[in-house]
Design an enzyme around this catalytic site. Sequence first.
Site, PDB file in Angstrom:
ATOM      1  N   GLY A   1     -74.471  30.720  84.441  1.00  0.00           N
ATOM      2  CA  GLY A   1     -75.936  30.534  84.553  1.00  0.00           C
ATOM      3  C   GLY A   1     -76.188  29.320  85.691  1.00  0.00           C
ATOM      4  O   GLY A   1     -76.184  29.719  86.805  1.00  0.00           O
ATOM      5  N   SER A   2     -76.095  28.252  85.273  1.00  0.00           N
ATOM      6  CA  SER A   2     -76.390  27.255  86.218  1.00  0.00           C
ATOM      7  C   SER A   2     -75.227  27.131  87.265  1.00  0.00           C
ATOM      8  O   SER A   2     -75.644  26.934  88.566  1.00  0.00           O
ATOM      9  CB  SER A   2     -76.714  25.826  85.550  1.00  0.00           C
ATOM     10  OG  SER A   2     -77.504  25.711  84.653  1.00  0.00           O
TER      11      SER A   2
ATOM     12  N   THR B   1     -85.417  39.460  85.295  1.00  0.00           N
ATOM     13  CA  THR B   1     -86.786  39.550  85.424  1.00  0.00           C
ATOM     14  C   THR B   1     -87.122  40.660  86.060  1.00  0.00           C
ATOM     15  O   THR B   1     -86.623  41.120  87.103  1.00  0.00           O
ATOM     16  CB  THR B   1     -87.487  38.297  86.064  1.00  0.00           C
ATOM     17  OG1 THR B   1     -87.093  37.126  85.038  1.00  0.00           O
ATOM     18  CG2 THR B   1     -88.907  38.239  86.004  1.00  0.00           C
TER      19      THR B   1
ATOM     20  N   ASP C   1     -84.203  27.729  98.072  1.00  0.00           N
ATOM     21  CA  ASP C   1     -85.182  26.948  98.998  1.00  0.00           C
ATOM     22  C   ASP C   1     -86.599  27.819  99.152  1.00  0.00           C
ATOM     23  O   ASP C   1     -87.560  27.132  98.945  1.00  0.00           O
ATOM     24  CB  ASP C   1     -84.607  26.619 100.362  1.00  0.00           C
ATOM     25  CG  ASP C   1     -83.369  25.582 100.266  1.00  0.00           C
ATOM     26  OD1 ASP C   1     -83.202  25.275  99.011  1.00  0.00           O
ATOM     27  OD2 ASP C   1     -82.622  25.573 101.135  1.00  0.00           O
TER      28      ASP C   1
ATOM     29  N   GLU D   1     -84.552  30.059  87.967  1.00  0.00           N
ATOM     30  CA  GLU D   1     -84.151  29.522  89.309  1.00  0.00           C
ATOM     31  C   GLU D   1     -83.661  28.001  89.509  1.00  0.00           C
ATOM     32  O   GLU D   1     -84.163  27.155  90.338  1.00  0.00           O
ATOM     33  CB  GLU D   1     -85.635  29.515  90.196  1.00  0.00           C
ATOM     34  CG  GLU D   1     -86.306  30.951  90.323  1.00  0.00           C
ATOM     35  CD  GLU D   1     -85.299  31.795  91.200  1.00  0.00           C
ATOM     36  OE1 GLU D   1     -84.804  32.794  90.647  1.00  0.00           O
ATOM     37  OE2 GLU D   1     -85.079  31.531  92.598  1.00  0.00           O
TER      38      GLU D   1
ATOM     39  N   GLY E   1    -105.652  20.361  68.494  1.00  0.00           N
ATOM     40  CA  GLY E   1    -105.375  20.653  67.345  1.00  0.00           C
ATOM     41  C   GLY E   1    -105.237  21.869  66.665  1.00  0.00           C
ATOM     42  O   GLY E   1    -104.573  22.673  67.269  1.00  0.00           O
TER      43      GLY E   1
ATOM     44  N   GLU F   1     -75.076  35.683  84.532  1.00  0.00           N
ATOM     45  CA  GLU F   1     -73.968  36.435  83.997  1.00  0.00           C
ATOM     46  C   GLU F   1     -73.912  35.970  82.484  1.00  0.00           C
ATOM     47  O   GLU F   1     -73.938  34.761  82.211  1.00  0.00           O
ATOM     48  CB  GLU F   1     -72.636  36.600  84.505  1.00  0.00           C
ATOM     49  CG  GLU F   1     -72.990  37.275  86.094  1.00  0.00           C
ATOM     50  CD  GLU F   1     -71.963  37.475  86.844  1.00  0.00           C
ATOM     51  OE1 GLU F   1     -70.603  36.897  86.520  1.00  0.00           O
ATOM     52  OE2 GLU F   1     -71.633  37.968  87.927  1.00  0.00           O
ATOM     53  N   PRO F   2     -73.031  36.671  81.459  1.00  0.00           N
ATOM     54  CA  PRO F   2     -72.795  36.221  80.363  1.00  0.00           C
ATOM     55  C   PRO F   2     -71.918  34.756  80.620  1.00  0.00           C
ATOM     56  O   PRO F   2     -72.252  34.046  79.745  1.00  0.00           O
ATOM     57  CB  PRO F   2     -72.044  37.374  79.628  1.00  0.00           C
ATOM     58  CG  PRO F   2     -72.460  38.643  80.180  1.00  0.00           C
ATOM     59  CD  PRO F   2     -72.804  38.277  81.802  1.00  0.00           C
ATOM     60  N   GLY F   3     -71.128  34.790  81.321  1.00  0.00           N
ATOM     61  CA  GLY F   3     -70.325  33.357  81.539  1.00  0.00           C
ATOM     62  C   GLY F   3     -70.770  32.481  82.766  1.00  0.00           C
ATOM     63  O   GLY F   3     -69.979  31.539  82.995  1.00  0.00           O
TER      64      GLY F   3
HETATM   65  C1  LIG Z   1     -86.762  34.877  80.694  1.00  0.00           C
HETATM   66  C2  LIG Z   1     -85.937  34.674  81.481  1.00  0.00           C
HETATM   67  C3  LIG Z   1     -85.740  35.157  82.857  1.00  0.00           C
HETATM   68  C4  LIG Z   1     -84.706  34.967  83.828  1.00  0.00           C
HETATM   69  N1  LIG Z   1     -84.688  35.562  84.844  1.00  0.00           N
HETATM   70  C5  LIG Z   1     -83.637  35.763  85.576  1.00  0.00           C
HETATM   71  C6  LIG Z   1     -83.725  36.566  86.974  1.00  0.00           C
HETATM   72  O1  LIG Z   1     -84.503  37.213  87.354  1.00  0.00           O
HETATM   73  N2  LIG Z   1     -82.484  36.533  87.636  1.00  0.00           N
HETATM   74  C7  LIG Z   1     -81.477  35.624  87.195  1.00  0.00           C
HETATM   75  O2  LIG Z   1     -80.215  35.745  87.916  1.00  0.00           O
HETATM   76  N3  LIG Z   1     -81.564  34.954  86.218  1.00  0.00           N
HETATM   77  C8  LIG Z   1     -82.663  34.751  85.484  1.00  0.00           C
HETATM   78  N4  LIG Z   1     -82.646  34.082  84.196  1.00  0.00           N
HETATM   79  C9  LIG Z   1     -81.626  33.173  83.882  1.00  0.00           C
HETATM   80  C10 LIG Z   1     -81.889  31.872  84.145  1.00  0.00           C
HETATM   81  O3  LIG Z   1     -81.760  31.649  85.713  1.00  0.00           O
HETATM   82  C11 LIG Z   1     -80.650  31.054  83.682  1.00  0.00           C
HETATM   83  O4  LIG Z   1     -80.948  31.176  82.236  1.00  0.00           O
HETATM   84  C12 LIG Z   1     -80.552  29.663  83.927  1.00  0.00           C
HETATM   85  O5  LIG Z   1     -80.107  29.533  85.402  1.00  0.00           O
HETATM   86  C13 LIG Z   1     -79.760  28.721  83.047  1.00  0.00           C
HETATM   87  O6  LIG Z   1     -78.637  29.200  82.848  1.00  0.00           O
HETATM   88  P1  LIG Z   1     -77.878  29.198  81.477  1.00  0.00           P
HETATM   89  O7  LIG Z   1     -78.948  29.741  80.615  1.00  0.00           O
HETATM   90  O8  LIG Z   1     -76.664  29.996  81.587  1.00  0.00           O
HETATM   91  O9  LIG Z   1     -77.835  27.850  81.014  1.00  0.00           O
HETATM   92  P2  LIG Z   1     -76.524  27.018  81.352  1.00  0.00           P
HETATM   93  O10 LIG Z   1     -76.140  26.938  82.754  1.00  0.00           O
HETATM   94  O11 LIG Z   1     -75.228  27.025  80.294  1.00  0.00           O
HETATM   95  O12 LIG Z   1     -77.318  25.461  81.096  1.00  0.00           O
HETATM   96  C14 LIG Z   1     -77.445  24.875  79.584  1.00  0.00           C
HETATM   97  C15 LIG Z   1     -77.840  23.847  79.667  1.00  0.00           C
HETATM   98  O13 LIG Z   1     -77.141  22.874  80.524  1.00  0.00           O
HETATM   99  C16 LIG Z   1     -77.657  22.019  81.374  1.00  0.00           C
HETATM  100  N5  LIG Z   1     -76.690  21.966  82.603  1.00  0.00           N
HETATM  101  C17 LIG Z   1     -76.055  22.793  82.871  1.00  0.00           C
HETATM  102  N6  LIG Z   1     -75.007  22.325  84.182  1.00  0.00           N
HETATM  103  C18 LIG Z   1     -75.349  21.127  84.367  1.00  0.00           C
HETATM  104  C19 LIG Z   1     -74.935  19.856  85.020  1.00  0.00           C
HETATM  105  N7  LIG Z   1     -74.094  20.258  85.762  1.00  0.00           N
HETATM  106  N8  LIG Z   1     -75.528  18.739  84.678  1.00  0.00           N
HETATM  107  C20 LIG Z   1     -76.503  18.656  83.898  1.00  0.00           C
HETATM  108  N9  LIG Z   1     -76.974  19.465  83.056  1.00  0.00           N
HETATM  109  C21 LIG Z   1     -76.352  20.806  83.069  1.00  0.00           C
HETATM  110  C22 LIG Z   1     -78.575  22.898  81.753  1.00  0.00           C
HETATM  111  O14 LIG Z   1     -79.905  22.239  82.435  1.00  0.00           O
HETATM  112  C23 LIG Z   1     -79.294  23.468  80.556  1.00  0.00           C
HETATM  113  O15 LIG Z   1     -80.146  22.608  79.987  1.00  0.00           O
HETATM  114  C24 LIG Z   1     -83.619  34.095  83.285  1.00  0.00           C
HETATM  115  C25 LIG Z   1     -83.610  33.299  82.142  1.00  0.00           C
HETATM  116  C26 LIG Z   1     -84.689  33.536  81.130  1.00  0.00           C
HETATM  117  C27 LIG Z   1     -84.654  33.097  79.792  1.00  0.00           C
END
Ligand SMILES: Cc1cc2nc3c(=O)[nH]c(=O)nc-3n(C[C@H](O)[C@H](O)[C@H](O)COP(=O)(O)OP(=O)(O)OC[C@H]3O[C@@H](n4cnc5c(N)ncnc54)[C@H](O)[C@@H]3O)c2cc1C
Length: 403
Positions: A141-142, A168, A254, A380, A356, A137-139
């Site tokens: 990710g990880s 995707t 997993d 993932e 190259g 979601e916008p707010g």
């Molecule tokens: C082309 C593409 C396809 C995608 N497809 C899907 C999909 O099908 N379904 C879906 O749900 N999502 C999808 N995603 C989203 C993707 O899973 C997320 O971008 C990813 O999980 C990372 O989340 P974020 O971009 O919000 O980055 P953030 O979570 O904001 O992370 C930013 C950086 O901080 C690091 N970080 C974050 N937390 C920690 C921590 N606790 N410790 C150390 N480092 C940390 C991360 O590793 C990263 O380098 C897709 C993204 C892209 C670009």
Amino acid sequence: MINLEPTKKMWAFVNQAHQVAAEFVRPLSRKYDLAEHAYPKELDMLASIVDGLGESGQGQGAGAKGVRRGDNGDDSGIRNGSNMASVLSIMEMCWGDVGLLLSMPRQGLGNSAIASVADDEQLERLDGVWAGMAITEPGCGSDSAAIQTTAEVDGDDYVINGEKIFVTAGDRCDAVVVWASLDRSKGRAAIKSFVVEKGTPGMRVERLDHKLGIRASDTATIVFDNCRVPRANLLGSPEVEGDQGFAGVMQTFDNTRPLVAAMAVGCGRAALEVTRDMLHDAGVEPDYDRPPHLQLGAAATYLAMEADWEAAYLLTLEAAWIADNGKPNSLQASMAKAKAARTANDVTLRCVELAGSVGYSEHELLEKWARDSKILDIFEGTQQIQQLITARRLLDLSSTELR
Ligand SMILES: Cc1cc2nc3c(=O)[nH]c(=O)nc-3n(C[C@H](O)[C@H](O)[C@H](O)COP(=O)(O)OP(=O)(O)OC[C@H]3O[C@@H](n4cnc5c(N)ncnc54)[C@H](O)[C@@H]3O)c2cc1C
């Protein structure tokens, strides 16, 4: 005893996948890299062939659905089943093209989620559906526990509200598996996954993203505005059961992380093979019988890349083998994804370097593979998140203790 040797039947299937990748998938690579957002219609026929192989048993349940546990045939204790077949066939297809594999009808990450947790009725009802996966979601990710999308009970339905980004195949698929909270006050225990079919009122694809790589694959933003789905579309248990419920949802990873690792292994091998041919043409032959420091720099670099790739390949097979044998593979799934994705990033970029200017140009696919492979270390679960999970498992610490 661990046995990473694919069965004879599996090899036949893998060889078939390789042939398809070589004759059909790779020749389309550049076309759909340049024509971002154009639908690769050629894949429709290919997907039907893959379906046919699965139904005839030749595919041994490989593909996105192959991650379902507990139905892999014999119970002898040591077996290589559909998880292994899935990773091997995905390696071949991604040797062809990662973006096109991600665009293959009915092979979405949502299909793997359904295969992982759906009950028998849902499996039958959703058979033949192409499903994307909508968590981000916008707010959030990880930190997937922070999702804001809600699913409120209303009569026999759930009403879903929220916005999902980076889905995707989000535009092309027939349905998406959406993560939403039944009750935000109950934290991550209330997060459940719901199948929402395309065309359901209240669900709309808002926009498509332009990307660095995997341009053959569409990546969509999807909005849910009072989107009503039947209660039967919730995957898994509707109970809010402490952390166990969320652990169940997370288990999908997993199963899917070894698949992403396999994509990285396939893409990395493609780059290695082309580079090896180029080195050969330039009169450079890596020698396995001599120490690297006694060889040309390019040959030594190549040998180091190949060793890295081999480690990634073996970790990926191990993660699949453990799943096929009904054991928890969370540690190995994360290790495989971390190693394979980073290796694919390193290898593809270093192959560009070794080649190259030819490597950097569109004469070869090397520059494309370097762009394509980057996503494998992001979606993932990023590299850092896989390392975090690995550390938690090895040190036996919870997500609260190590974050
Ligand atoms: C082309 C593409 C396809 C995608 N497809 C899907 C999909 O099908 N379904 C879906 O749900 N999502 C999808 N995603 C989203 C993707 O899973 C997320 O971008 C990813 O999980 C990372 O989340 P974020 O971009 O919000 O980055 P953030 O979570 O904001 O992370 C930013 C950086 O901080 C690091 N970080 C974050 N937390 C920690 C921590 N606790 N410790 C150390 N480092 C940390 C991360 O590793 C990263 O380098 C897709 C993204 C892209 C670009």
